[in-house]
Design an enzyme around this catalytic site. Structure first.
Site, PDB file in Angstrom:
ATOM      1  N   ARG A  61      -6.130  22.371  52.525  1.00  0.00           N
ATOM      2  CA  ARG A  61      -7.464  21.947  53.105  1.00  0.00           C
ATOM      3  C   ARG A  61      -8.442  22.717  52.544  1.00  0.00           C
ATOM      4  O   ARG A  61      -8.588  23.918  52.445  1.00  0.00           O
ATOM      5  CB  ARG A  61      -7.200  22.273  54.615  1.00  0.00           C
ATOM      6  CG  ARG A  61      -8.414  22.150  55.532  1.00  0.00           C
ATOM      7  CD  ARG A  61      -8.196  22.331  57.026  1.00  0.00           C
ATOM      8  NE  ARG A  61      -9.642  22.397  57.618  1.00  0.00           N
ATOM      9  CZ  ARG A  61     -10.270  23.420  58.097  1.00  0.00           C
ATOM     10  NH1 ARG A  61      -9.812  24.547  58.283  1.00  0.00           N
ATOM     11  NH2 ARG A  61     -11.601  22.924  58.757  1.00  0.00           N
TER      12      ARG A  61
ATOM     13  N   HIS B  58     -18.301  22.234  56.675  1.00  0.00           N
ATOM     14  CA  HIS B  58     -17.978  23.694  56.878  1.00  0.00           C
ATOM     15  C   HIS B  58     -18.977  24.670  56.740  1.00  0.00           C
ATOM     16  O   HIS B  58     -19.193  25.332  55.839  1.00  0.00           O
ATOM     17  CB  HIS B  58     -16.863  23.977  55.823  1.00  0.00           C
ATOM     18  CG  HIS B  58     -15.800  25.407  56.461  1.00  0.00           C
ATOM     19  ND1 HIS B  58     -14.538  25.187  56.750  1.00  0.00           N
ATOM     20  CD2 HIS B  58     -16.342  26.372  56.951  1.00  0.00           C
ATOM     21  CE1 HIS B  58     -13.995  26.334  57.136  1.00  0.00           C
ATOM     22  NE2 HIS B  58     -14.973  26.969  57.181  1.00  0.00           N
TER      23      HIS B  58
ATOM     24  N   GLU C 273     -15.106  23.833  63.179  1.00  0.00           N
ATOM     25  CA  GLU C 273     -15.658  24.613  64.098  1.00  0.00           C
ATOM     26  C   GLU C 273     -17.260  24.267  64.628  1.00  0.00           C
ATOM     27  O   GLU C 273     -17.898  25.407  64.257  1.00  0.00           O
ATOM     28  CB  GLU C 273     -15.630  26.067  63.740  1.00  0.00           C
ATOM     29  CG  GLU C 273     -14.168  26.340  63.520  1.00  0.00           C
ATOM     30  CD  GLU C 273     -13.652  27.946  63.076  1.00  0.00           C
ATOM     31  OE1 GLU C 273     -14.782  28.649  63.009  1.00  0.00           O
ATOM     32  OE2 GLU C 273     -12.763  28.235  63.099  1.00  0.00           O
TER      33      GLU C 273
ATOM     34  N   ASN D   2      -8.047  25.865  65.195  1.00  0.00           N
ATOM     35  CA  ASN D   2      -7.810  27.057  64.288  1.00  0.00           C
ATOM     36  C   ASN D   2      -7.846  27.942  65.332  1.00  0.00           C
ATOM     37  O   ASN D   2      -8.578  28.258  66.400  1.00  0.00           O
ATOM     38  CB  ASN D   2      -9.417  27.493  63.668  1.00  0.00           C
ATOM     39  CG  ASN D   2      -9.644  26.162  62.299  1.00  0.00           C
ATOM     40  OD1 ASN D   2      -8.999  25.577  62.083  1.00  0.00           O
ATOM     41  ND2 ASN D   2     -11.073  26.207  61.880  1.00  0.00           N
TER      42      ASN D   2
ATOM     43  N   TYR E 103      -7.266  32.354  65.732  1.00  0.00           N
ATOM     44  CA  TYR E 103      -7.112  33.742  65.392  1.00  0.00           C
ATOM     45  C   TYR E 103      -6.853  34.403  66.403  1.00  0.00           C
ATOM     46  O   TYR E 103      -5.973  35.649  66.244  1.00  0.00           O
ATOM     47  CB  TYR E 103      -8.619  33.962  64.844  1.00  0.00           C
ATOM     48  CG  TYR E 103      -8.707  33.096  63.568  1.00  0.00           C
ATOM     49  CD1 TYR E 103      -8.207  33.971  62.277  1.00  0.00           C
ATOM     50  CD2 TYR E 103      -9.652  32.056  63.452  1.00  0.00           C
ATOM     51  CE1 TYR E 103      -8.514  33.293  61.274  1.00  0.00           C
ATOM     52  CE2 TYR E 103      -9.603  31.214  62.250  1.00  0.00           C
ATOM     53  CZ  TYR E 103      -9.055  31.871  61.081  1.00  0.00           C
ATOM     54  OH  TYR E 103      -9.306  31.285  60.017  1.00  0.00           O
TER      55      TYR E 103
ATOM     56  N   GLU F  69      -6.195  26.465  60.799  1.00  0.00           N
ATOM     57  CA  GLU F  69      -6.516  27.636  60.176  1.00  0.00           C
ATOM     58  C   GLU F  69      -5.712  28.590  61.245  1.00  0.00           C
ATOM     59  O   GLU F  69      -5.792  28.759  62.496  1.00  0.00           O
ATOM     60  CB  GLU F  69      -7.796  28.045  60.452  1.00  0.00           C
ATOM     61  CG  GLU F  69      -8.648  27.182  59.014  1.00  0.00           C
ATOM     62  CD  GLU F  69     -10.393  27.737  59.321  1.00  0.00           C
ATOM     63  OE1 GLU F  69     -10.607  29.151  59.866  1.00  0.00           O
ATOM     64  OE2 GLU F  69     -11.178  27.134  58.843  1.00  0.00           O
TER      65      GLU F  69
END
Ligand code: BGC
Length: 453
Positions: free
Chosen positions: A78, A122, A167, A292, A294, A352
């Site tokens: 990606r 991005h 995002e 994504n 985290y 991600e």
């Protein structure tokens, strides 16, 4: 005993990067400047004055990098395309050399058996468009759809997986509300407008894809589950605001055709009543969702936290990464299950997931031991397997990131790569986490059943 880990045969294992963070040569061969080029060259904005001028030099070393990906056994890659490389002024004339770079990259990936997955935006907005108001100018939906069309026409014959935005929450929060990221504004009235235009641009690009493309298109959001610090109603209400702002602000309009009610509470008079036809544009059906993930947040009421009146509570018994994020793998399962239940189980990719840790090379320089990252990946891949077992329609997983790279305003100080990059020499050294991830791919996850590996 929990059932043994094994993923579906067609599960897509990949790694992710983004243009400004790795490419370097941002103005080469006719490319125009992006807002990140400008921001990074403004003193004080990026730690140690780091810029993306060279970064991982991927623009010139892409063939070696694809060979590296092939060596790791990646099934997918990606990456994002730089809007101002392709359209130096953001609209109008196409820069053939810029478009050709991505054409060559796609070809060489396919030659190596690696599926390209493109993200069209991005964060590196063409500076020329920022001069016209950037995400605050409603015309941006059309500009973005035109750029997307250029990319579809050139690459959709070979690229089967497209994402519009990466995002959008970070663009609004970092770029227009708190100012830590480009273009660096701090304005409660601008943030809602940026959000709405990002979503309109997404909708317009999906619409363009239905006319031009034959494969699949979606959007990538960052999700962070919010858990209340206590049962106190004030903490619960603060958690709902934080969740609306970060997790539902983008997904409710796309999947449910409405904004969460809490946004009005958060932004007050700065939150407009948007026209119904805009929401119809935004809610175009998409083919997949990219998530994504985290970390999580435990949230409490905080009268001084502007504008949310909510703050995260640090957990005393947890591991934190170098970016100060709690390692909490259960949150990834919870998030994926939440997406399934709230939005009707759409096809999902984890686009991600990863962590920054301090992991210097050994004295000989030929090995990088990164046990904390290996443990992080092991736990999170276990967490996605739990989600699959709960019926989540999960199709793939992309580690962030393939390479250590420019971590935005942290510069090169935070390393997320499974491959170490020596920024003085550009030498790439796969870390232990890269070896571990290779085994995950080669065994389709079965290596996780072996606790000693
Ligand atoms: C972004 C990446 C970034 C990563 C780690 C995500 O928010 O998409 O560009 O490097 O998180 O902060």
């Amino acid at each position: 005993m929990p059932s043994a880990i094994e993923f579906p045969d067609e599960f897509l294992w990949g790694a992710a990067t983004s243009a400004y963070q790795i490419e370097g040569s941002p103005l080469a061969d006719g490319a125009g400047p992006s807002i990140w080029q400008r921001f990074a060259h403004t003193p004080g904005m990026v730690r140690d004055g780091d810029t993306g001028d060279v970064a991982c030099d991927h623009y010139r070393r892409y063939a070696d990098d694809v060979a590296l990906m092939h060596g790791l056994g990646l099934k997918a890659y990606r990456f994002s395309t730089s809007w101002s490389r392709v359209l130096p002024r953001g609209r109008g004339a196409v820069n053939r050399a810029g478009l050709d770079f991505y054409d060559r990259l796609v070809d060489i990936l396919l030659k190596n058996g690696i599926e390209p997955a493109i993200t069209l935006f991005h964060w590196d907005l063409p500076a020329a468009l920022d001069d016209l108001g950037g995400w605050l100018n409603p015309d941006i939906a059309g500009w973005f759809a035109d750029y997307a069309t250029t990319m579809f026409r050139k690459l959709d014959d070979r690229v089967k997986m497209w994402a519009t935005l990466n995002e959008p929450w970070v663009v609004t929060d970092g770029g227009y509300l708190h100012g830590a990221l480009a273009p660096g504004h701090r304005n409660r009235f601008e943030a809602p407008i940026a959000t709405h235009n990002l979503l309109r641009a997404h909708g317009a690009a999906v619409q363009a894809y239905r006319a031009e493309g034959k494969h699949r298109i979606g959007v990538v959001v960052n999700l962070e589950p919010k858990y209340p610090a206590s049962d106190d109603p004030a903490d619960r209400a603060a958690t709902a605001r934080a969740d609306a702002y970060m997790n539902r602000q983008y997904l409710d309009p796309v999947f449910l055709k409405r904004y969460p009610a809490e946004l009005k509470e958060i932004f007050g008079e700065a939150w407009p009543d948007w026209p119904a036809e805009d929401l119809s544009l935004i809610a175009q059906p998409i083919d997949f969702l990219g998530v994504n993930y985290y970390t999580r947040n435990v949230t409490r009421f905080d009268a001084h936290a502007w504008p949310l009146r909510a703050s995260p509570v640090r957990q005393t018994r947890a591991t934190y990464t170098e970016t100060g994020w709690e390692v909490f793998a259960q949150g990834l399962t919870d998030t994926l299950v939440w997406v399934k239940e709230r939005y009707g189980n759409p096809p999902v990719y984890v686009t991600e997931n990863g962590a920054a840790f301090f992991d210097p090379p050994t004295a000989e320089g030929d090995r990088v031991e990164d046990p904390l990252r290996v443990a992080y990946l092991r736990k999170h891949i276990g967490a996605i397997h739990a989600a699959v077992r709960s019926g989540v329609n999960l199709r793939g997983y992309f580690v962030w990131s393939l390479l250590d790279n420019l971590e935005w305003s942290h510069g090169f100080s935070k390393r997320f790569g499974i491959v170490h990059v020596d920024f003085a020499t550009q030498k790439r050294t796969p870390k232990d986490s890269a070896r571990f991830y290779s085994q995950v791919i080669a065994t389709n996850g079965r290596v996780l059943n072996n606790t000693s590996s």
